[in-house]
Enzyme design. Sequence first.
Site, PDB file in Angstrom:
ATOM      1  N   ASN A 179      17.597   8.694  40.944  1.00 10.68           N
ATOM      2  CA  ASN A 179      18.212   7.713  40.086  1.00 10.68           C
ATOM      3  C   ASN A 179      18.017   6.413  40.858  1.00 10.68           C
ATOM      4  OD1 ASN A 179      18.982   9.745  38.714  1.00 10.68           O
ATOM      5  ND2 ASN A 179      21.338   9.519  38.888  1.00 10.68           N
TER       6      ASN A 179
ATOM      7  N   THR B  21       3.246 -29.944   8.464  1.00 13.49           N
ATOM      8  CA  THR B  21       4.702 -29.524   8.554  1.00 13.49           C
ATOM      9  C   THR B  21       4.698 -28.587   7.024  1.00 13.49           C
ATOM     10  OG1 THR B  21       5.535 -31.341   7.554  1.00 13.49           O
ATOM     11  CG2 THR B  21       5.705 -31.207   9.871  1.00 13.49           C
ATOM     12  N   HIS B  22       5.393 -27.580   7.084  1.00 18.26           N
ATOM     13  CA  HIS B  22       5.640 -26.730   5.656  1.00 18.26           C
ATOM     14  C   HIS B  22       4.090 -26.515   5.438  1.00 18.26           C
ATOM     15  CE1 HIS B  22       9.653 -28.387   5.370  1.00 18.26           C
ATOM     16  NE2 HIS B  22       9.086 -29.353   5.894  1.00 18.26           N
TER      17      HIS B  22
ATOM     18  N   GLN C   3      15.340   7.603  30.783  1.00 16.38           N
ATOM     19  CA  GLN C   3      13.831   8.162  31.074  1.00 16.38           C
ATOM     20  C   GLN C   3      12.865   7.190  30.173  1.00 16.38           C
ATOM     21  OE1 GLN C   3      12.800  11.918  32.946  1.00 16.38           O
ATOM     22  NE2 GLN C   3      11.612  12.308  30.979  1.00 16.38           N
TER      23      GLN C   3
ATOM     24  N   SER D 125       8.268  13.268  32.565  1.00 12.69           N
ATOM     25  CA  SER D 125       7.673  11.945  32.419  1.00 12.69           C
ATOM     26  C   SER D 125       6.630  11.743  33.230  1.00 12.69           C
ATOM     27  CB  SER D 125       8.856  11.044  32.917  1.00 12.69           C
ATOM     28  OG  SER D 125       9.406  11.215  34.266  1.00 12.69           O
TER      29      SER D 125
ATOM     30  N   GLU E 194      -6.578 -11.748  15.025  1.00 14.13           N
ATOM     31  CA  GLU E 194      -5.645 -10.796  14.027  1.00 14.13           C
ATOM     32  C   GLU E 194      -4.995  -9.716  14.830  1.00 14.13           C
ATOM     33  OE1 GLU E 194      -7.826 -10.433   9.928  1.00 14.13           O
ATOM     34  OE2 GLU E 194      -9.263 -10.591  11.427  1.00 14.13           O
TER      35      GLU E 194
ATOM     36  N   TYR F 258      23.948   6.851  35.263  1.00 13.78           N
ATOM     37  CA  TYR F 258      22.490   7.214  34.903  1.00 13.78           C
ATOM     38  C   TYR F 258      22.584   8.373  33.958  1.00 13.78           C
ATOM     39  CZ  TYR F 258      17.859   9.170  34.832  1.00 13.78           C
ATOM     40  OH  TYR F 258      16.522   9.641  34.305  1.00 13.78           O
TER      41      TYR F 258
ATOM     42  N   LYS G  36      10.328   3.560  30.325  1.00 15.72           N
ATOM     43  CA  LYS G  36       9.123   3.207  30.709  1.00 15.72           C
ATOM     44  C   LYS G  36       8.104   3.232  30.149  1.00 15.72           C
ATOM     45  CE  LYS G  36      10.148   6.400  34.093  1.00 15.72           C
ATOM     46  NZ  LYS G  36      11.520   6.063  34.121  1.00 15.72           N
TER      47      LYS G  36
ATOM     48  N   LYS H 267     -19.561 -11.109   6.087  1.00 16.13           N
ATOM     49  CA  LYS H 267     -18.150 -11.196   6.791  1.00 16.13           C
ATOM     50  C   LYS H 267     -18.399 -11.535   8.137  1.00 16.13           C
ATOM     51  CE  LYS H 267     -14.607 -11.515   5.114  1.00 16.13           C
ATOM     52  NZ  LYS H 267     -13.608 -10.417   4.698  1.00 16.13           N
TER      53      LYS H 267
ATOM     54  N   SER I 222     -17.840  -7.015   8.679  1.00 14.40           N
ATOM     55  CA  SER I 222     -17.502  -5.851   7.846  1.00 14.40           C
ATOM     56  C   SER I 222     -18.516  -4.839   7.619  1.00 14.40           C
ATOM     57  CB  SER I 222     -17.099  -6.637   6.397  1.00 14.40           C
ATOM     58  OG  SER I 222     -17.095  -5.766   5.216  1.00 14.40           O
TER      59      SER I 222
HETATM   60  N1  ARG Z   1      12.156  10.873  35.516  1.00 14.67           N
HETATM   61  C1  ARG Z   1      13.432  10.102  35.610  1.00 14.67           C
HETATM   62  C2  ARG Z   1      13.306   9.054  35.005  1.00 14.67           C
HETATM   63  O1  ARG Z   1      12.672   8.469  34.698  1.00 14.67           O
HETATM   64  C3  ARG Z   1      13.822   9.947  37.212  1.00 14.67           C
HETATM   65  C4  ARG Z   1      15.307  10.030  37.507  1.00 14.67           C
HETATM   66  C5  ARG Z   1      15.967  11.424  36.857  1.00 14.67           C
HETATM   67  N2  ARG Z   1      17.076  11.717  37.418  1.00 14.67           N
HETATM   68  C6  ARG Z   1      17.880  12.708  37.210  1.00 14.67           C
HETATM   69  N3  ARG Z   1      19.030  12.806  37.411  1.00 14.67           N
HETATM   70  N4  ARG Z   1      17.360  13.609  36.192  1.00 14.67           N
HETATM   71  O2  ARG Z   1      14.440   8.345  34.635  1.00 14.67           O
END
Ligand code: ARG
Length: 461
Positions: A109, A154-155, A321, A22, A289, A316, A324, A282, A276
């Site tokens: 975690n 409206t509409h 992971q 990650s 948009e 967990y 994010k 254009k 364009s």
């Molecule tokens: N890279 C992991 C995440 O984003 C961090 C936590 C990982 N924990 C584990 N037990 N592998 O969630």
Amino acid sequence: MALWGGRFAKDAESSVRDFTESISYDRRLYKHDIEGSKVHAQMLASVGIIPQTSADAICAELEEIRKQIESGDFTFQTELEDIHMHVESELIKALGDEGARVHTARSRNDQVCLDIRLYLREEILQLADGIRMFQGALAEQAEASKRVILPGFTHLQHAQPVLLAHHLLAYAEMFERDIGRLLDARRRLNVLPLGSGAIAGTTLPIDREFVRRKLDFPAMTRNSMDAVASRDFTCEVLAALSIFCMNVSRLSEDLILWMSQEFSFIAFSDAYCTGSSLMPQKKNPDIAEISRGKTGRVYGSLISILTICKGLPLTYNRDLQEDKEGLFDAIDTVRSILSVYPGMIRTMTVFPERMRRAASDPGLMATDLAEELVRKGVPFRHAHRKVGALVRFAAEHNKTLNEITLEEMRSVFPEADADMLNLFSPENAVEKRDIFGATGYKQVEKQLDFWKKHLQEPMES
Ligand code: ARG
């Protein structure tokens, strides 16, 4: 080379490393990871779990690492899965045994939760500021065009005349609630999760209160299993961002329609349009948009986190992971919208004559006529029917409502009087809507006053 060396006889396959890493995206949490580790190390020393000298060495080295990352001298590699392992292994490389103490009584975690919470509480304030700038641009444009009248729809059918300022400030209201939702989510996520360990806390006598104070969290999580398992705070932020984008997409749609040849109510500055590659004539409203389009992508991130968390057993799971990338993408997307949209609003040109002409359709004042009948004591439902009959009469005689004579009007309803012939100006229609929250000039002036004052006040976080 992985930090969990002991249990494993073989390094991971490179395809496995690529699949599980990650670091390519969580490196953006480096500052928060380092901040959390510094306080954690100081806390470990304060309760005597590690020597103070180790904590000091760890903190100094963490600063070095931060500088290296910021100057681009730090090497990121997928051999080390995430930002937490990058920072820790660099510490160990530099400090040996002292560095090897930092991860005491901590798990990735609880660490990753801490990092995201620190990141979001900072990011949300910036996003809220950006949305305020957007409101400022709307208020500015509303002030500049506060006597401009256009048909309200409206509409997507002409409904009643309204002030352009009233229409624009409707979006300022929506954005105010968007800010409220973001700040509300921030209050709930601004809680210290560190100390939860991998799942069940720790046998070591850590001082979570110390960490809470130093990291300026108003509270700490009460349940370690909840703390490491939950991402509902991410769901909330993405829901708030999705709703904001939904509102932006509606504004976009209004503006795109208004810029079409059919409406020609507004034009965007050349600096905020593109052309364009084929059609030389254009000039397209691309920012509106693209913003409308980007809304889909932010919804995607919301659906993604909801689906990731759905049915996950406590606590967990590595699925988390995946929390994010969508979050970061949504934040970047909203930031990018905020970087262009206010400028586009500030610099757009309004064509008041075009708007007024569209709003002069006497049909837009039919409600006002019915309300005149109400003033004469006619129950509204009957008044509505009578004016409806007049509209039909006009259509059958190929006239507009303002071309009807008093005699003709009387033939449809006997309550008609000469004043009713003068109802058909959009200025009148606006002027007479003098109820708090309505589109009347005086009422919109009040709205403008509110925004001028409100946008100067500090935000409550
Ligand atoms: N890279 C992991 C995440 O984003 C961090 C936590 C990982 N924990 C584990 N037990 N592998 O969630």
